[in-house]
Design an enzyme around this catalytic site. Structure first.
Site, short mmCIF file in Angstrom:
data_model
loop_
_atom_site.label_atom_id
_atom_site.label_comp_id
_atom_site.label_asym_id
_atom_site.label_seq_id
_atom_site.Cartn_x
_atom_site.Cartn_y
_atom_site.Cartn_z
N SER A 148 0.82 -1.21 0.00
CA SER A 148 0.00 0.00 0.00
C SER A 148 0.85 1.26 0.00
O SER A 148 1.94 1.30 0.59
CB SER A 148 -0.90 0.00 1.24
OG SER A 148 -1.55 1.24 1.40
N ARG A 208 -8.09 -8.39 5.70
CA ARG A 208 -8.23 -8.75 7.12
C ARG A 208 -7.81 -10.19 7.39
O ARG A 208 -7.19 -10.48 8.41
CB ARG A 208 -9.67 -8.55 7.58
CG ARG A 208 -10.10 -7.09 7.69
CD ARG A 208 -11.53 -7.00 8.19
NE ARG A 208 -11.99 -5.63 8.32
CZ ARG A 208 -12.57 -4.94 7.34
NH1 ARG A 208 -12.74 -5.50 6.15
NH2 ARG A 208 -12.96 -3.69 7.52
N HIS A 225 -13.73 -1.25 -0.37
CA HIS A 225 -12.67 -0.87 0.57
C HIS A 225 -12.86 -1.58 1.92
O HIS A 225 -12.59 -1.02 2.98
CB HIS A 225 -12.65 0.65 0.78
CG HIS A 225 -11.27 1.21 0.98
ND1 HIS A 225 -10.57 1.85 0.00
CD2 HIS A 225 -10.45 1.21 2.06
CE1 HIS A 225 -9.40 2.24 0.46
NE2 HIS A 225 -9.30 1.85 1.72
N THR A 267 -6.29 2.97 -6.43
CA THR A 267 -7.52 2.94 -5.64
C THR A 267 -8.32 4.21 -5.91
O THR A 267 -7.79 5.31 -5.83
CB THR A 267 -7.20 2.81 -4.14
OG1 THR A 267 -6.55 1.55 -3.92
CG2 THR A 267 -8.46 2.85 -3.30
N TYR A 321 -2.46 5.62 -4.35
CA TYR A 321 -3.47 6.66 -4.22
C TYR A 321 -2.95 7.85 -5.03
O TYR A 321 -1.84 8.32 -4.80
CB TYR A 321 -3.64 7.09 -2.77
CG TYR A 321 -4.33 6.09 -1.89
CD1 TYR A 321 -5.71 5.86 -2.00
CD2 TYR A 321 -3.63 5.39 -0.92
CE1 TYR A 321 -6.35 4.95 -1.17
CE2 TYR A 321 -4.26 4.47 -0.08
CZ TYR A 321 -5.62 4.26 -0.22
OH TYR A 321 -6.25 3.36 0.60
N LYS A 350 -8.94 -0.33 -8.51
CA LYS A 350 -9.56 -0.92 -7.31
C LYS A 350 -10.62 0.02 -6.75
O LYS A 350 -10.37 1.21 -6.57
CB LYS A 350 -8.49 -1.19 -6.25
CG LYS A 350 -9.01 -1.80 -4.95
CD LYS A 350 -7.84 -2.07 -4.01
CE LYS A 350 -8.30 -2.72 -2.71
NZ LYS A 350 -9.00 -1.78 -1.84
#
Length: 406
Positions: free
Chosen positions: A134, A356, A298, A184, A158, A274
Site C-alpha cells: 500500500s 483482514r 474498501h 484505488t 493513491y 480498485k
C-alpha cells in the site's frame, strides 16, 4: 449384557492425555479457521491496531453484509468425478499464481505486528501468490522488494493532487520490479471509521496513557513495538496527523476517468483499478484501458451500506464478457474462508484478494501467522473443490453456486 467393573488395561488406552503446548507454533496449529486466528489476534494485540484492522465505517453494516453474502449461497456439488488431484493454480494478469488469491494492500501494517509488510510479502513469496504494498504501508517499496526478491510484488497507488509525488512513487515501483500498479479510486474523502476516531489512531501512533495501559498486558506486542524502527508511513514520511486528515488533505477529490489516461501512458505494466462498485463503472474502466478491476468497497471502510462486491460479481462478469473484454475481474471484501474464494471464482471472478484474513494471521503470530492463514485458505479451497466434484479452477462455473438472496 452382563455388567462388569472395567479393568485398568481397558481404561489405559483411553487415558492418554496430551502434554500442554504453549508455544507460538502450537497456538497457530490449533487455529483451524480465519476466525480462530482473529480470536488469537484480538487477545495479543492492543485495541487501537486491532480495531484499525477489524473495524469498518459508521455502523459497519457494509462489512457485515459482505461476510453474510458468502453465507447466503448454496453450493451445487457434482458426484462421481475424479478429484484425486486438486489444482488450485490460475493465471492472473499474465502470470501464474499457485493459488487463486493474493494479499491486498493494507496500511499501517507494522502497527498490527512488527514484521508487517515483510511478513506479508515473504509469506506470499513462499506461497507463490502476489503481494500488494500500500501507498500507506509502513515499509518502503525498495525494502519490500529486497525482503521478497523472488516474489510477485504489486504496488497500490493513491493518486494525490501533487502529481509529481505520484509519479515518483510510480517510478520507484517500476524500478523495484513491481509488474502491476493498482490505483484505488474510492477514497475521494475519508470514510467515518468510528473505531479509529475513538481510539485516536494517528500517524505516527501516539502513546497515550490509555494505549500504554492497553499494551501493558500484551508484553510481546509491547516489546516488539519498542525494539523496532519507529512507525511511519514509508511513502508519506513528511506527514503527521490522523488517517482521515491525511486522506482528506493529500488525496485528490477531483480525480476523474481522464486521469486513467495519464496513468495508462505513465505506467507500462499491468494497470488495475480498485474500488469498482457498479456495472457501468466496470465497463467504463475497461474502455479506458485497464488490465484489471477490483470489485471492492474498501472492506466496508469508506461508504457504509455500499454495494456488496460478491452480489455485484455475476452482473459485472456478464457485462464484460458481453463486450468481449479481457479485463481481469478481481474481488475482495468479506472473504474469511477458502469456500468464499471458491464461490467467488465460480460466479465469475478471475482472482481474489484478502486483507483482514491475512492481518489476523499476522497479529496472531507474525510471519508464521500469515503462513497459517494461507494454509487454512488453501486447505479450505482444496476440500471445497473436491466436494464440489471439481479438480481445476477453470472447471468452476455459476452452476456450482446458487445465490439464496441478494
Amino acid at each position: 449384557m452382563k455388567r462388569r467393573f472395567p479393568k485398568y488395561s481397558d481404561l489405559a488406552p483411553l487415558m492418554q492425555f496430551k502434554k500442554p503446548a504453549f508455544s507460538r507454533d502450537a497456538r497457530l496449529r490449533r487455529a483451524n479457521t480465519i476466525w480462530d486466528l482473529r480470536g488469537i489476534a484480538k487477545r495479543r494485540t492492543p485495541k487501537a491496531p486491532f480495531d484499525y484492522t477489524d473495524g469498518a465505517a459508521e455502523t459497519e453494516t457494509t462489512l457485515r453484509r459482505a461476510r453474510e453474502a458468502f453465507l447466503d449461497i448454496e453450493f451445487q456439488p457434482g458426484i462421481l468425478r475424479n478429484v484425486s488431484a486438486i489444482d488450485l493454480s490460475t493465471e492472473v494478469l499474465g502470470r501464474l499464481s499457485r493459488l487463486p488469491v493474493g494479499i491486498a494492500p493494507t496500511g499501517f501494517t507494522r502497527m498490527m505486528q512488527s514484521e508487517g509488510e515483510y511478513a506479508g510479502s515473504q509469506a506470499a513469496e513462499a506461497a507463490g501468490i502476489p503481494y500488494t504494498l500500500s501507498t500507506m504501508g509502513t515499509a518502503s517499496i525498495e525494502d519490500v522488494a529486497a525482503a521478497a526478491p523472488h516474489g510477485r510484488n504489486w504496488f497500490q497507488l493513491y493518486l494525490w493532487t501533487d502529481r509529481d509525488r505520484s509519479l515518483e512513487l510510480i517510478e520507484r515501483a517500476a524500478k523495484a520490479g513491481n509488474d502491476t500498479l493498482m490505483v484505488t479510486v474510492d477514497t475521494a474523502v475519508a470514510g467515518a471509521r468510528l473505531r479509529d476516531v475513538r481510539n485516536g489512531m494517528t500517524i505516527p501512533p501516539a502513546l497515550t496513557l490509555r494505549t500504554v495501559f492497553d499494551a501493558s498486558y500484551r508484553p510481546t506486542w509491547w516489546f516488539n513495538f519498542l525494539t523496532h524502527e519507529p512507525l511511519t508511513f514509508a511513502s508519506l514520511s513528511r506527514y503527521t496527523g490522523t488517517v482521515a486528515e491525511l486522506i482528506n488533505s493529500m488525496f485528490d477529490p477531483s480525480l476523474t476517468f481522464d486521469d486513467l489516461d495519464w496513468l495508462r501512458e505513465t505506467w507500462k505494466g499491468n494497470l488495475v483499478v480498485k474500488g469498482i462498485q457498479t456495472v457501468e463503472d466496470a465497463r467504463k474502466v475497461a474502455d479506458y484501458g485497464a488490465d484489471g478491476i477490483v470489485l471492492s468497497n474498501h472492506g466496508g471502510r469508506q461508504l457504509d451500506r455500499a454495494p456488496i462486491p460478491f452480489h455485484l460479481l455475476p452482473n459485472v462478469s456478464a457485462a464484460l464478457k458481453a463486450q468481449n473484454s479481457k479485463v481481469s475481474v478481481i474481488l475482495d471484501t468479506g472473504i474469511m474462508s477458502g469456500a468464499d474464494i471458491v464461490a467467488a471464482l465460480a460466479l465469475g471472478a478471475d482472482f481474489t484478494l484478502i486483507g483482514r484474513a491475512y492481518l489476523y494471521g499476522l497479529m496472531a503470530g507474525g510471519r508464521a501467522g500469515v503462513d497459517r492463514a494461507i494454509q487454512i485458505l488453501e486447505k479450505d479451497m482444496a476440500r471445497t473443490m473436491a466436494l464440489l466434484g471439481v479438480s481445476r479452477i477453470s472447471d468452476l462455473s455459476p452452476d456450482h453456486v446458487r445465490l439464496l438472496k441478494g
